[in-house]
Design an enzyme around this catalytic site. Structure first.
Site, short mmCIF file in Angstrom:
data_model
loop_
_atom_site.label_atom_id
_atom_site.label_comp_id
_atom_site.label_asym_id
_atom_site.label_seq_id
_atom_site.Cartn_x
_atom_site.Cartn_y
_atom_site.Cartn_z
N CYS A 8 -19.39 7.12 13.33
CA CYS A 8 -20.14 6.91 14.47
C CYS A 8 -19.64 8.52 14.78
O CYS A 8 -20.29 9.44 14.51
CB CYS A 8 -19.24 6.09 15.68
SG CYS A 8 -17.32 6.86 16.07
N ASN A 11 -16.35 10.48 16.96
CA ASN A 11 -14.65 8.56 16.05
C ASN A 11 -13.71 9.46 16.81
O ASN A 11 -13.06 9.23 17.30
CB ASN A 11 -14.77 10.23 15.14
CG ASN A 11 -13.64 9.36 14.36
OD1 ASN A 11 -12.39 10.35 12.90
ND2 ASN A 11 -13.78 8.13 13.58
N CYS A 13 -13.91 6.02 19.36
CA CYS A 13 -14.38 5.11 19.65
C CYS A 13 -14.54 3.59 18.87
O CYS A 13 -14.35 2.63 18.25
CB CYS A 13 -15.33 4.33 21.29
SG CYS A 13 -16.83 5.26 21.47
N ARG A 14 -15.46 3.92 18.20
CA ARG A 14 -15.96 3.31 17.96
C ARG A 14 -15.48 3.00 16.03
O ARG A 14 -15.36 1.84 15.55
CB ARG A 14 -17.44 2.93 17.94
CG ARG A 14 -18.33 2.42 18.88
CD ARG A 14 -19.72 2.25 18.85
NE ARG A 14 -19.97 4.22 19.05
CZ ARG A 14 -21.62 4.11 18.59
NH1 ARG A 14 -22.45 3.19 18.34
NH2 ARG A 14 -21.64 5.25 18.70
N SER A 15 -15.72 4.07 15.77
CA SER A 15 -15.47 4.38 14.27
C SER A 15 -13.44 4.25 13.78
O SER A 15 -13.48 3.36 12.98
CB SER A 15 -15.63 5.73 13.45
OG SER A 15 -15.44 6.85 14.03
N ASP A 117 -22.96 2.05 22.35
CA ASP A 117 -21.65 2.44 22.56
C ASP A 117 -20.87 2.00 23.57
O ASP A 117 -21.54 1.85 24.87
CB ASP A 117 -21.65 4.14 22.96
CG ASP A 117 -21.19 5.20 23.73
OD1 ASP A 117 -20.05 5.12 24.49
OD2 ASP A 117 -20.91 6.56 23.45
#
Length: 145
Positions: A8, A11, A13-15, A117
């Site tokens: 993401c 690196n 939150c999402r990934s 996001d």
């Protein structure tokens, strides 16, 4: 597929959520995969995942607190069988870096949709929605429907 890296922007939150979910499934089903995550940007190198990502993961029985943000490197494109971008902007950035083995995570369950996001949602709701989307797609990616 023997290895996958989730990418993401920062690196944090999402990934890391995708990595944590995939690591958990990898362990539960003894898949023997190499799993990692990274960001296209360098702003958060060395930082832990954001607090809300850690909270939602912990609520689901996954500890991502020991993960640390890093920036994706060109070597990752050959070190991992599959590079998974969390949204179309990250996929475009990865392709611009020369990555040819990249797919968008949403391809595996959300008709190619971006994983948004979570900060664009009010309060904690975004993290819950993002976790759910990532979990569905990662299970499909790993063929664990």
């Amino acid at each position: 597929m023997r290895s996958v890296i989730f990418v993401c922007l920062g690196n944090i939150c999402r990934s890391p959520l995708a990595e944590g979910i995939a690591q958990d499934l990898n362990k539960k089903y003894d898949l023997g995969l190499l799993i990692d995550s990274a960001g296209t940007g360098s702003w958060h190198i060395g930082e832990s995942p954001c607090e809300n990502s850690q909270i939602i993961a912990k609520q689901k029985g996954i500890d991502i607190s020991t993960l640390r943000a890093r920036q994706v490197k060109k070597e990752d494109f050959s070190n991992f069988d599959l590079v998974i971008g969390l949204d179309s902007k990250n996929v475009a950035d990865l392709k611009a870096m020369g990555c040819t083995n990249v797919k968008i995570l949403g391809y595996f369950g959300y008709d190619g949709a971006d994983v948004p996001d979570p900060y664009f949602f009010p309060g904690f709701e975004g993290f819950e929605k993002v976790y759910e989307q990532i979990e569905v797609c990662v299970k499909n990616l790993l063929d664990l429907k």
